[in-house]
Design an enzyme around this catalytic site. Structure first.
Site, PDB file in Angstrom:
ATOM      1  N   ASN A   1     -15.840   6.165  -5.163  1.00  0.00           N
ATOM      2  CA  ASN A   1     -15.825   5.127  -6.182  1.00  0.00           C
ATOM      3  C   ASN A   1     -16.534   3.850  -5.723  1.00  0.00           C
ATOM      4  O   ASN A   1     -17.356   3.285  -6.443  1.00  0.00           O
ATOM      5  CB  ASN A   1     -14.346   4.839  -6.539  1.00  0.00           C
ATOM      6  CG  ASN A   1     -14.198   3.607  -7.396  1.00  0.00           C
ATOM      7  OD1 ASN A   1     -13.943   2.514  -6.894  1.00  0.00           O
ATOM      8  ND2 ASN A   1     -14.403   3.757  -8.682  1.00  0.00           N
ATOM      9  N   VAL A   2     -16.221   3.406  -4.529  1.00  0.00           N
ATOM     10  CA  VAL A   2     -16.764   2.137  -4.046  1.00  0.00           C
ATOM     11  C   VAL A   2     -18.268   2.262  -3.768  1.00  0.00           C
ATOM     12  O   VAL A   2     -19.066   1.394  -4.148  1.00  0.00           O
ATOM     13  CB  VAL A   2     -15.991   1.661  -2.798  1.00  0.00           C
ATOM     14  CG1 VAL A   2     -16.596   0.393  -2.234  1.00  0.00           C
ATOM     15  CG2 VAL A   2     -14.518   1.431  -3.143  1.00  0.00           C
ATOM     16  N   ALA A   3     -18.662   3.363  -3.133  1.00  0.00           N
ATOM     17  CA  ALA A   3     -20.082   3.602  -2.846  1.00  0.00           C
ATOM     18  C   ALA A   3     -20.883   3.628  -4.152  1.00  0.00           C
ATOM     19  O   ALA A   3     -21.943   2.999  -4.265  1.00  0.00           O
ATOM     20  CB  ALA A   3     -20.240   4.919  -2.093  1.00  0.00           C
ATOM     21  N   TRP A   4     -20.345   4.303  -5.146  1.00  0.00           N
ATOM     22  CA  TRP A   4     -21.023   4.409  -6.445  1.00  0.00           C
ATOM     23  C   TRP A   4     -21.254   3.031  -7.079  1.00  0.00           C
ATOM     24  O   TRP A   4     -22.357   2.709  -7.533  1.00  0.00           O
ATOM     25  CB  TRP A   4     -20.194   5.328  -7.359  1.00  0.00           C
ATOM     26  CG  TRP A   4     -20.528   5.257  -8.811  1.00  0.00           C
ATOM     27  CD1 TRP A   4     -21.609   5.803  -9.424  1.00  0.00           C
ATOM     28  CD2 TRP A   4     -19.773   4.579  -9.820  1.00  0.00           C
ATOM     29  NE1 TRP A   4     -21.577   5.511 -10.772  1.00  0.00           N
ATOM     30  CE2 TRP A   4     -20.457   4.771 -11.038  1.00  0.00           C
ATOM     31  CE3 TRP A   4     -18.574   3.850  -9.830  1.00  0.00           C
ATOM     32  CZ2 TRP A   4     -19.991   4.251 -12.245  1.00  0.00           C
ATOM     33  CZ3 TRP A   4     -18.108   3.326 -11.035  1.00  0.00           C
ATOM     34  CH2 TRP A   4     -18.812   3.527 -12.213  1.00  0.00           C
TER      35      TRP A   4
ATOM     36  N   ASP B   1      -7.028   4.214  -4.554  1.00  0.00           N
ATOM     37  CA  ASP B   1      -7.707   4.030  -3.265  1.00  0.00           C
ATOM     38  C   ASP B   1      -8.368   5.381  -2.983  1.00  0.00           C
ATOM     39  O   ASP B   1      -8.611   6.155  -3.921  1.00  0.00           O
ATOM     40  CB  ASP B   1      -6.713   3.617  -2.159  1.00  0.00           C
ATOM     41  CG  ASP B   1      -7.422   3.112  -0.898  1.00  0.00           C
ATOM     42  OD1 ASP B   1      -7.888   1.972  -0.890  1.00  0.00           O
ATOM     43  OD2 ASP B   1      -7.518   3.873   0.087  1.00  0.00           O
TER      44      ASP B   1
ATOM     45  N   LYS C   1       0.866  -1.183   0.000  1.00  0.00           N
ATOM     46  CA  LYS C   1       0.000   0.000   0.000  1.00  0.00           C
ATOM     47  C   LYS C   1       0.898   1.228   0.000  1.00  0.00           C
ATOM     48  O   LYS C   1       2.052   1.156   0.442  1.00  0.00           O
ATOM     49  CB  LYS C   1      -0.879   0.034   1.255  1.00  0.00           C
ATOM     50  CG  LYS C   1      -2.106   0.901   1.096  1.00  0.00           C
ATOM     51  CD  LYS C   1      -3.216   0.116   0.391  1.00  0.00           C
ATOM     52  CE  LYS C   1      -4.417   0.946   0.066  1.00  0.00           C
ATOM     53  NZ  LYS C   1      -5.532   0.095  -0.402  1.00  0.00           N
TER      54      LYS C   1
HETATM   55  P1  NDP Z   1     -12.948   7.660  -2.789  1.00  0.00           P
HETATM   56  O1  NDP Z   1     -11.889   8.642  -2.595  1.00  0.00           O
HETATM   57  O2  NDP Z   1     -13.584   7.508  -4.122  1.00  0.00           O
HETATM   58  O3  NDP Z   1     -14.103   7.863  -1.721  1.00  0.00           O
HETATM   59  C1  NDP Z   1     -13.818   7.798  -0.340  1.00  0.00           C
HETATM   60  C2  NDP Z   1     -15.043   8.137   0.453  1.00  0.00           C
HETATM   61  O4  NDP Z   1     -14.781   7.995   1.853  1.00  0.00           O
HETATM   62  C3  NDP Z   1     -15.435   9.542   0.267  1.00  0.00           C
HETATM   63  O5  NDP Z   1     -16.808   9.668   0.442  1.00  0.00           O
HETATM   64  C4  NDP Z   1     -14.607  10.201   1.388  1.00  0.00           C
HETATM   65  O6  NDP Z   1     -14.957  11.473   1.737  1.00  0.00           O
HETATM   66  C5  NDP Z   1     -14.818   9.274   2.506  1.00  0.00           C
HETATM   67  N1  NDP Z   1     -13.726   9.415   3.471  1.00  0.00           N
HETATM   68  C6  NDP Z   1     -12.410   9.197   3.281  1.00  0.00           C
HETATM   69  N2  NDP Z   1     -11.700   9.421   4.392  1.00  0.00           N
HETATM   70  C7  NDP Z   1     -12.597   9.812   5.306  1.00  0.00           C
HETATM   71  C8  NDP Z   1     -12.485  10.179   6.655  1.00  0.00           C
HETATM   72  N3  NDP Z   1     -11.301  10.190   7.291  1.00  0.00           N
HETATM   73  N4  NDP Z   1     -13.620  10.505   7.303  1.00  0.00           N
HETATM   74  C9  NDP Z   1     -14.828  10.464   6.673  1.00  0.00           C
HETATM   75  N5  NDP Z   1     -14.973  10.113   5.394  1.00  0.00           N
HETATM   76  C10 NDP Z   1     -13.891   9.798   4.724  1.00  0.00           C
HETATM   77  O7  NDP Z   1     -12.348   6.242  -2.328  1.00  0.00           O
HETATM   78  P2  NDP Z   1     -12.871   4.789  -2.603  1.00  0.00           P
HETATM   79  O8  NDP Z   1     -14.339   4.767  -2.825  1.00  0.00           O
HETATM   80  O9  NDP Z   1     -11.989   4.200  -3.614  1.00  0.00           O
HETATM   81  O10 NDP Z   1     -12.540   4.077  -1.208  1.00  0.00           O
HETATM   82  C11 NDP Z   1     -13.514   3.869  -0.178  1.00  0.00           C
HETATM   83  C12 NDP Z   1     -13.081   2.722   0.707  1.00  0.00           C
HETATM   84  O11 NDP Z   1     -12.985   1.519  -0.077  1.00  0.00           O
HETATM   85  C13 NDP Z   1     -11.723   2.882   1.386  1.00  0.00           C
HETATM   86  O12 NDP Z   1     -11.759   2.234   2.630  1.00  0.00           O
HETATM   87  C14 NDP Z   1     -10.801   2.108   0.444  1.00  0.00           C
HETATM   88  O13 NDP Z   1      -9.632   1.677   1.109  1.00  0.00           O
HETATM   89  C15 NDP Z   1     -11.698   0.952   0.073  1.00  0.00           C
HETATM   90  N6  NDP Z   1     -11.357   0.219  -1.151  1.00  0.00           N
HETATM   91  C16 NDP Z   1     -11.180   0.848  -2.341  1.00  0.00           C
HETATM   92  C17 NDP Z   1     -10.900   0.095  -3.473  1.00  0.00           C
HETATM   93  C18 NDP Z   1     -10.758   0.727  -4.816  1.00  0.00           C
HETATM   94  O14 NDP Z   1     -10.505  -0.018  -5.763  1.00  0.00           O
HETATM   95  N7  NDP Z   1     -10.934   2.012  -4.980  1.00  0.00           N
HETATM   96  C19 NDP Z   1     -10.733  -1.345  -3.401  1.00  0.00           C
HETATM   97  C20 NDP Z   1     -10.989  -1.911  -2.109  1.00  0.00           C
HETATM   98  C21 NDP Z   1     -11.270  -1.133  -1.035  1.00  0.00           C
HETATM   99  P3  NDP Z   1     -13.822  12.608   1.564  1.00  0.00           P
HETATM  100  O15 NDP Z   1     -12.658  12.049   0.812  1.00  0.00           O
HETATM  101  O16 NDP Z   1     -14.603  13.558   0.791  1.00  0.00           O
HETATM  102  O17 NDP Z   1     -13.412  12.986   2.944  1.00  0.00           O
HETATM  103  O1  2IT Z   2      -7.858  -1.698  -0.981  1.00  0.00           O
HETATM  104  C1  2IT Z   2      -7.760  -2.156  -2.128  1.00  0.00           C
HETATM  105  O2  2IT Z   2      -7.868  -3.366  -2.357  1.00  0.00           O
HETATM  106  C2  2IT Z   2      -7.549  -1.225  -3.238  1.00  0.00           C
HETATM  107  N1  2IT Z   2      -7.513  -0.021  -3.012  1.00  0.00           N
HETATM  108  C3  2IT Z   2      -7.324  -1.735  -4.632  1.00  0.00           C
HETATM  109  C4  2IT Z   2      -5.912  -2.177  -4.823  1.00  0.00           C
HETATM  110  C5  2IT Z   2      -5.551  -2.570  -6.226  1.00  0.00           C
HETATM  111  O3  2IT Z   2      -4.348  -2.845  -6.406  1.00  0.00           O
HETATM  112  O4  2IT Z   2      -6.390  -2.601  -7.122  1.00  0.00           O
END
Ligand code: NDP
Ligand code: 2IT
Length: 445
Positions: A238-241, A164, A124
């Site tokens: 991204n993930v929520a979407w 991420d 990471k």
């Molecule tokens: P994004 O940046 O697209 O979205 C992150 C979301 O989480 C935003 O709504 C953000 O709000 C919120 N957030 C982040 N940090 C905080 C905080 N400290 N307090 C409150 N809200 C927070 O990221 P992703 O959707 O990609 O990631 C979301 C989760 O999924 C993370 O835990 C990530 O590690 C995990 N994940 C992502 C993967 C990927 O492929 N993208 C794969 C597997 C897991 P804001 O940034 O506006 O504060």
């Molecule tokens: O937490 C995770 O698994 C990610 N942010 C994706 C990592 C990746 O290499 O696709």
């Protein structure tokens, strides 16, 4: 193995690294039994070798904003373990980023990647850079400055970063461009690339889709499904979407999303154009969900609160670590929740998990539920190696099968005497055994 002794030693070495210690403790507690049944692990000191990263790179990232002011951020890459494949894991850009957070994420990534069945080790990285309010040019200059240092440590067969929090398609583009220029080669050194330059179809949706496929399997163990269920989702990234999209497609009704400012309650369900609006909201770089309530009448914004107080059947935390605590878990249980699938990494605190497990409610951890993101990164790497690309149907079918297989592995290793599936235990054991055996095979390195 003496978990408390190991943890006390680790804490002494890394005081205050709360998230990292939390992630390690969870894994050790889950695998204790298997570890003790296999004395070869103990004699090879597998645990001691696994809980410390192979190496950590730390570097400064100086960059200039649009007004000509100079900023200095910190950059990191934690290469944790490469027993089963090249280091692999995302990059996080968020002001909260520190070594504890990146070590917890890198540690979890080892087991998650092992669960995908694809050959990927765990890593990471990221920076405490805050993308909030920054222009495209500022983000580009930051990404270029970051890659100027990172490129020395990565490569398509060495370490393959991805996105991420705070790192999406735009950032991967800027990072890839700079890597290509410095390394003088055009390889799949990052995943999450654009579709015209080596990316894979379905990668943007993969984490949320995969999480929903996993939750679907969980519900099926109780003879039920998403159809007609109320679902709470947190985050709006991204993930929520991806999760909102797939849950809606499967007949569930998503009634919440959230941001650092509070949550949106939309009793009509978040579907159609509202899902597309989530992308706009995220791209606005403002860190707020409130505008959703102004745009879609009938929905409401609840300031400063988390969505877990809403009565739902299914909860999918999709924002960040430790965003769902004990009181939230109690509220969900009181409201009759049947399933909690962690789509973010470690969003539930240990106290919250204990409550779900005590009530024998379906609960599965991020390293299993969100593995579809990195699995599809693995599929991107395969396509890059073959210099071919698969159709979205093909990628989606592979993703779906991988999520089913991970679910099966959790059930196999996590089913308790009374039939309750402890997905935390199942995921940790299934992920661990493969890595530990690979380490044994490869000797002391
Ligand atoms: P994004 O940046 O697209 O979205 C992150 C979301 O989480 C935003 O709504 C953000 O709000 C919120 N957030 C982040 N940090 C905080 C905080 N400290 N307090 C409150 N809200 C927070 O990221 P992703 O959707 O990609 O990631 C979301 C989760 O999924 C993370 O835990 C990530 O590690 C995990 N994940 C992502 C993967 C990927 O492929 N993208 C794969 C597997 C897991 P804001 O940034 O506006 O504060
Ligand atoms: O937490 C995770 O698994 C990610 N942010 C994706 C990592 C990746 O290499 O696709």
């Amino acid at each position: 193995m003496d978990v408390n002794k190991l943890m006390a030693e680790l804490e002494k070495k890394h005081p205050g690294e709360v998230e990292y210690l939390q992630a390690v403790r969870e894994v050790l507690e889950s695998i204790e039994e298997v570890y003790n049944q296999n004395p070869q692990y103990e004699s090879a000191k597998i645990i001691e070798r696994l809980i410390e990263p192979d190496r950590i790179f730390t570097f400064k990232v100086p960059w200039m904003d649009d007004e000509g002011n100079i900023h200095v951020n910190l950059g990191y890459r934690v290469q944790f373990n490469n027993a089963i494949g090249p280091y692999k894991g995302g990059l996080r850009f968020h002001p909260s980023v520190n070594l504890s957070i990146l070590k917890f994420l890198g540690f979890e990534q080892i087991f998650k990647n092992s669960l995908t069945t694809l050959p990927m080790g765990g890593a990471k990285g990221g920076s405490d850079f805050n993308p909030k309010g920054r222009s495209d040019n500022e983000v580009m200059r930051f990404c270029q400055a970051f890659m100027l240092e990172l490129w020395k440590h990565i490569g398509p067969e060495t370490d393959v970063p991805a996105g991420d929090i705070g790192v999406g398609g735009r950032e991967i583009g800027f990072l890839f461009g700079m890597y290509k220029r410095l390394a003088r080669e055009n390889t799949g050194v990052l995943t999450g690339k654009g579709i015209n330059w080596g990316g894979s179809l379905v990668r943007p949706e993969a984490t949320g889709f995969g999480a929903t496929y996993f939750a679907k399997e969980m519900l099926a163990t109780k003879g039920t499904s998403f159809a007609g269920k109320r679902v709470a989702i947190s985050g709006f990234g991204n993930v929520a979407w991806g999760a909102v999209t797939k849950v809606t497609e499967l007949g569930g009704k998503v009634v919440t999303i959230s941001g650092p400012d509070g949550y949106i309650l939309d009793e009509a369900g978040i579907s159609g154009e509202k899902i597309n609006y989530m992308l706009e909201l995220r791209a606005s770089n403002q860190d707020i969900v409130e505008p959703y309530a102004k745009k879609f009448h009938g929905s409401k914004f609840v300031a400063g609160k988390r969505p877990w107080e809403v009565k739902v059947d299914i909860a999918m935390p999709c924002a960040t670590q430790n965003e769902l605590g004990k009181a939230d878990a109690e509220a969900l249980v009181k409201n009759g929740v049947v399933c909690i699938a962690e789509a973010a990494n470690m969003p539930c605190t240990p106290e919250a998990i204990e409550i779900f497990q005590k009530h024998k409610i379906l609960f599965a951890p991020g390293k299993a539920v969100n593995a579809g993101g990195v699995a599809t990164s693995g599929l991107e790497m395969s396509q890059n190696s073959m210099k071919l690309s698969w159709s979205s149907e093909e990628v989606d079918a592979r993703l779906h099968q991988i999520m089913k297989n991970i679910h099966e592995a959790c059930v196999k290793h996590g089913t308790e005497k009374d039939g309750y599936v402890n997905y935390v235990k199942g995921a940790n054991i299934a992920g661990f055994v493969k890595v530990a055996n690979a380490m044994l095979d490869q000797g002391l390195i």
